[in-house]
Design an enzyme around this catalytic site. Structure first.
Site, PDB file in Angstrom:
ATOM      1  CG  ASP A  47      25.774 -15.012  61.164  1.00  0.00           C
ATOM      2  OD1 ASP A  47      25.844 -15.753  62.169  1.00  0.00           O
ATOM      3  OD2 ASP A  47      24.723 -14.851  60.509  1.00  0.00           O
ATOM      4  CB  SER A  48      28.584 -15.239  66.459  1.00  0.00           C
ATOM      5  OG  SER A  48      29.644 -16.075  66.042  1.00  0.00           O
ATOM      6  CG  ASP A  74      27.260 -18.684  60.058  1.00  0.00           C
ATOM      7  OD1 ASP A  74      26.756 -19.786  59.753  1.00  0.00           O
ATOM      8  OD2 ASP A  74      27.316 -18.262  61.228  1.00  0.00           O
ATOM      9  CD  GLU A 119      20.942 -18.295  61.189  1.00  0.00           C
ATOM     10  OE1 GLU A 119      19.825 -17.737  61.283  1.00  0.00           O
ATOM     11  OE2 GLU A 119      21.963 -17.882  61.780  1.00  0.00           O
ATOM     12  CD  GLU A 121      22.241 -20.605  68.300  1.00  0.00           C
ATOM     13  OE1 GLU A 121      22.648 -20.675  67.121  1.00  0.00           O
ATOM     14  OE2 GLU A 121      22.420 -19.604  69.020  1.00  0.00           O
TER      15      GLU A 121
END
Ligand code: KIV
Length: 284
Positions: free
Chosen positions: A48-49, A87, A119, A186
Site C-alpha cells: 500500500d506504499s 497489502d 499490519e 520494518e
C-alpha cells in the site's frame, strides 16, 4: 498444470530452513512487474506504499481496496514466477475477521493475488486465523507499521527498549501461531530483528531491520531513485532514475522544439503499404 513454476508460500518457508535469503520487492504496474520478475525475485509485494510512491498521497491511509485490486491485476499480468503478495489497505481488515475475509477474498478472486499482508500483532490474530482457515496465505507486518503512523507520531524506529522488544517478540510468536507464513519487520533495531528471526520458524523479511533477517524487501521506487528528495537511511539506491527520466524527457522536449525529432527513421514514407503491419525499429 498452470503456474507450475510459481514460487509458493511453502517454498518461501523452506528457504528459511535451507538458510537461503529471500528477496522481496514492491511493484505496482505491469512493466515493472515484468522486470522485477525477470530479475528473479522470490516475492513481489503490491504494497500500500502504492499510495505514497505512485498515487501521491501523504500516507498509506487513503489507499482503497479498489486501488489495490486495480494495481494488483496489472502486476499479476506481468509476473510469471514470483509469489504475488498484496497489502490489505487500512480499515479493510482491522474491523474484524469477516471484513478481512471479504477484502482478501476480493484480492484473490478479482485480482489474482497469491497471498495477503496485514499490519499488527496479537490484535489481528483472529483475522489471520480466519484467512488461513479459508486457504489464504498471510504475511504479518510488525515494527513501524505505516497504517498506524498517527499513533507513532512519525516514521520512527520501533521496538526500542526491552519492554517494546518483548511485546514485538510476543506479537511475532502470536502471528506464527495464528498461521502466518512469513513476517515483515520494518524499522526496528538489528539486534531485535535477529532475536525475532531466531525465535520463530517462519521467515522474517526486513526493511530497515538490519542484515540478520531471513530476507529483505525494498520499495522499488526507493531503490531505483524515483521517490523525491527524502530517502530513509536503510534504503540503498541501486539506480538514480529520477535524473535519467528528467534528462531523457528534457532532451525529448528540446529535440521537438528544435525540429530534430522525429528524424527520418522515425517517420513513415507514403509508399509504405497500408495493409501491412506498422514496421517497428529493431530492439536495441
Ligand atoms: O507497503 C509496502 O510497500 C510495505 C513494504 C515497505 C514492506 O509494506
Amino acid at each position: 498444470m498452470a503456474n507450475a513454476k510459481r514460487v509458493t508460500a511453502t517454498q518461501v518457508v523452506k528457504k528459511k530452513q535451507k538458510a537461503e535469503k529471500i528477496v522481496m520487492i514492491t511493484a505496482y504496474d505491469y512493466p515493472t512487474a515484468c522486470l522485477v520478475d525477470e530479475a528473479g525475485v522470490d516475492m513481489v509485494l503490491v504494497g500500500d506504499s502504492l499510495g505514497m510512491v505512485v498515487l501521491g498521497y501523504e500516507t498509506t491511509l487513503p489507499v482503497t481496496l479498489e486501488e489495490m485490486i486495480h494495481h494488483t491485476k496489472a502486476v499479476v499480468r506481468g509476473v510469471k514466477r514470483a509469489l504475488v503478495a498484496v497489502d490489505l489497505p487500512f480499515l479493510t481488515y482491522q474491523t474484524g475477521p469477516a471484513d478481512a475475509l471479504r477484502s482478501a477474498g476480493r484480492l484473490m478472486k478479482e485480482a489474482g493475488a497469491t497471498a495477503v499482508k496485514l499490519e499488527g500483532g496479537a490484535n489481528v490474530c483472529p483475522q489471520v486465523r480466519a484467512l488461513v482457515g479459508a486457504g489464504i496465505p498471510v504475511i504479518g507486518h510488525l515494527g513501524l507499521t505505516p497504517q498506524s503512523i498517527h499513533v507513532f507520531g512519525g516514521y520512527k524506529l520501533q521496538g526500542r527498549g526491552e519492554e517494546a522488544a518483548q511485546k514485538l517478540l510476543a506479537d511475532a510468536r502470536a502471528l506464527e501461531e495464528a498461521g502466518a507464513f512469513c513476517l515483515v519487520l520494518e524499522c526496528i533495531p538489528e539486534e531485535l530483528a535477529a532475536r525475532v528471526t531466531g525465535s520463530i520458524s517462519i521467515p522474517t523479511i526486513g526493511i530497515g531491520a538490519g542484515a540478520r533477517c531471513d530476507g529483505q524487501v525494498l520499495v522499488l521506487h526507493d531503490m531505483l531513485g524515483i521517490t523525491g528528495k527524502v530517502r530513509p537511511r536503510f534504503v540503498k539506491q541501486y539506480a538514480r532514475l529520477e535524473e535519467t527520466i528528467r534528462d531523457a524527457v528534457g532532451q525529448y522536449a528540446q529535440e521537438v522544439r528544435q525540429g530534430k525529432f522525429p528524424a527520418p527513421e522515425h517517420s513513415y514514407a507514403s509508399e509504405e503499404s497500408a495493409s501491412s503491419p506498422i514496421p517497428f525499429l529493431k530492439k536495441r
